[in-house]
Design an enzyme around this catalytic site. Sequence first.
Site, PDB file in Angstrom:
ATOM      1  CD  GLU A 437      -0.792   4.908   2.252  1.00 12.60           C
ATOM      2  OE1 GLU A 437      -0.843   3.932   1.489  1.00 12.60           O
ATOM      3  OE2 GLU A 437      -1.198   4.871   3.429  1.00 12.60           O
ATOM      4  CD  GLU A 513      -5.419   6.110   4.454  1.00 12.74           C
ATOM      5  OE1 GLU A 513      -5.168   6.909   3.528  1.00 12.74           O
ATOM      6  OE2 GLU A 513      -5.371   4.881   4.321  1.00 12.74           O
TER       7      GLU A 513
HETATM    8  C1  GAL Z   1      -3.998   3.044   2.803  1.00 14.09           C
HETATM    9  C2  GAL Z   1      -4.379   3.795   1.521  1.00 14.09           C
HETATM   10  C3  GAL Z   1      -5.871   3.778   1.291  1.00 14.09           C
HETATM   11  C4  GAL Z   1      -6.410   2.404   1.487  1.00 14.09           C
HETATM   12  C5  GAL Z   1      -6.073   1.935   2.882  1.00 14.09           C
HETATM   13  C6  GAL Z   1      -6.638   0.605   3.257  1.00 14.09           C
HETATM   14  O1  GAL Z   1      -2.680   2.699   2.835  1.00 14.09           O
HETATM   15  O2  GAL Z   1      -3.963   5.120   1.611  1.00 14.09           O
HETATM   16  O3  GAL Z   1      -6.166   4.230   0.003  1.00 14.09           O
HETATM   17  O4  GAL Z   1      -5.828   1.590   0.543  1.00 14.09           O
HETATM   18  O5  GAL Z   1      -4.674   1.867   2.986  1.00 14.09           O
HETATM   19  O6  GAL Z   1      -6.229   0.253   4.560  1.00 14.09           O
END
Ligand code: GAL
Length: 826
Positions: A437, A513
């Site tokens: 991100e 993710e």
């Molecule tokens: C994502 C990020 C992670 C963590 C997660 C929490 O956007 O890549 O590092 O912050 O959100 O939901």
Amino acid sequence: MMRLLRTTYFLFLLFLLVPGNSHGQSTRQSFLLEKNWRFFQGEVVHGESVALDDNTWKNVTVPHDWAIFGPFDRSHDLQDVAVTQNGEKKATVKTGRTGGLPYVGVGWYRTKFDIPQFNPVNKRVVLKFDGAMSEARVYVNGKEACFWPYGYNAFHCDVTEFLHQDGMNNTVAVRLENKAQSSRWYPGAGLYRNVHVIVTEKIHVPVWGTYITTPFVSDSLASVKLETSLKNADGKLVRMVTAILDATGQVVAQKENQQKLNYGKPFVQNLEVINPALWSPEHPNLYRASTQVFVEGKLTDSFETRFGIREVRIIADRGFMLNGKVRKFQGVCNHHDLGPLGAAINVSALRYQLELLKDMGCDAIRTAHNMPAPELVALCDELGFMLMIEPFDEWDIAKCKNGYHRFFADWAERDMVNMIRHFRNNPSVVMWSIGNEVPTQCSAEGYKVASFLQDICHREDPSRPVTCGMDQVSCVLENGFASLLDVPGLNYRAHRYEEAYAKLPQNLVLGSETASTVSSRGVYKFPVLKKGDMLYSDHQSSSYDMEYCSWSNLPDEDFALAEDHHWTMGQFVWTGFDYLGEPSPYDTDAWPNHSSMFGIIDLASIPKDRYYLYRSLWNKNVHTLHIIPHWTWPERVGKETPVFVYTDYPSAELFINGKSQGIQRKSKASLQERYRLMWMNTVYEPGEVKVVAYDESGKPAAEKIIRTAGRAFRIEMDAVHDSISADGRALAYIRVKAVDKEGNLCPRAAELVQFDVVGDGTFKALANGDPTNLEAFHKPQMHLFNGQLTLIVQAGEKSGRIQIKAKCKGLKEGVLNVQTVNSKTF
Ligand code: GAL
């Protein structure tokens, strides 16, 4: 016959080369700088000076995390920021973002080491750090030997010229500094990974100097290519003798080659393995390549590299193939901290994490968002997990005021090269991710930075595909950023997968993710609602697994995407384990929250209910039948109290005190009904809840009962490990519970438990998984959280017994012994 003779010759050769052989010398030696470090937290003027008296400094053993001992405090690293990737527009105060622990500041470490029989003319000595948090300046005998800013990466430096002529009594000093607002989570602090001393001949294979690939893989034959770099041998005639050994130590291939070394180019050897045992998560077969290097007739180095034989391919519209078979990642993202142990690396702790994930059916891990410890990668090779290694959370544009962007221009390439060379021989590593991100996604020339990083991967390791975790879907679909990657990885945004698939040339989407569902172990909220950003006065989230953050979603959505589309590659769930810091949704001024709620498993390594939801789909080798919530609700008599069952069976019948509540079947009526069995209108009455699961043909196949608990009566201790290695490092995890007279867990017990640990080991830490708990992890007393906590004890160096007592006012004490054993089998 020839083959047998050749094998015997090679075994004889190998025998000659083991240290302490008849030649009376070995070509390389490696040891850890582990004990007897002195540590000072704070700045020291000329902390590197040999003359400095460090006797008053604390005596510590490395790996060491100076910040994990606390105390927790709201004021530690307070950050006033807008987290733009979470959709925030205005800056607000963030407490506990980095765990509420004192990681900010300077720390100094010093120790001494000897190199007997040192000769600066024909020996080389290298110091290798597996990671030092952060901005490490390493001094040897008062002189600066190396500097490495990124705290997560491994680095090394040749310190030969700094050593005393006789090799003895060398002082190494390390200055570390962590700036405030340098992280979005708890990074740890100090020499939190191992420090190695490596002694070689002048002509030697340098650190990470071998590269093994398997250009052709089939069940009947694999070709193995070995590229070995040599230092200080340019222009010389080199002979290399390599044997490949299987897991039992049998030589399965061997080769001897001779050539003049071309300047800077590695020495290449190609070998064949007949009927190879391929590596996969289900069958993590490993091999070793054992190489001897002779220069002008003299043995100058012997080197061993572990590897696996497997083929990784990415195919448009089909996805990821391992050894010719399509599979979807059943992965989790994990941070590097080990809960109550902080960032200090420990092999038993890592192994236990992997054992829990294996039982859940997980087959892959994304190291979010930094380089892993080598011990984790080695364990993934051995236990069978596929790794996606990801170096960065930030490139050239800041997420944190003092984050990695300060170093990106000068260090990104060096960081990438170290990471790739470090781990490119590990079969578990199947993909590189160049970032998470990164705000650079939306900048006009961001694609150039992505190309620069992807090109480094392709140059250093053409054998693995490259991805990047992207959350700014609109930007990356339009600006060329997503289309240049080998594999487009989307973070969340499940509703945009179809569009990404249609627009991108790769014809694939990886869930780099997913989920970010939030829950607190053992906490249930009523009424049961599917909702984002739910906040409660107790600062917990519900374990009905229906709550998420504004940017995230529930597991069911990701399951369906993986099942329904041939072009999805599976997922990496955020996260396998809870971690220190980032306490969303209590992430603004919501102290005392200071650890995450995203984990499938809590900070005390106790599975939450969600664990069984993933297990019911992912672990195809065992059945899962799990009931939520617990059934001890004195204040809910007569009130609607839904019951969920997580199971791989297609249907089940629920009984409360013997009365059927009806049969539920998985159906496609809604995403939740597709993966969970839910009785939404059941009414609480104390007693017994029984679920009977039915198989495909409608026959009863399994049953499970939970009961209302009576008053807490005694403390029960269950050792996850009842016997551990007496090596001074091994840990035993012990689940501690308050139970009633019948042995039922008291699911709301919150008593203080005090521990005595004596015998052949020591007390190490406690954790209860409560994200608001401010009790220190390293003091031998803690309150139960929803009836449970985890005790960790550490083996001494003698075989024997660790005796543990758990005392709790008003309850019968718990007693447990853990054996410590002198054995290499652990
Ligand atoms: C994502 C990020 C992670 C963590 C997660 C929490 O956007 O890549 O590092 O912050 O959100 O939901």
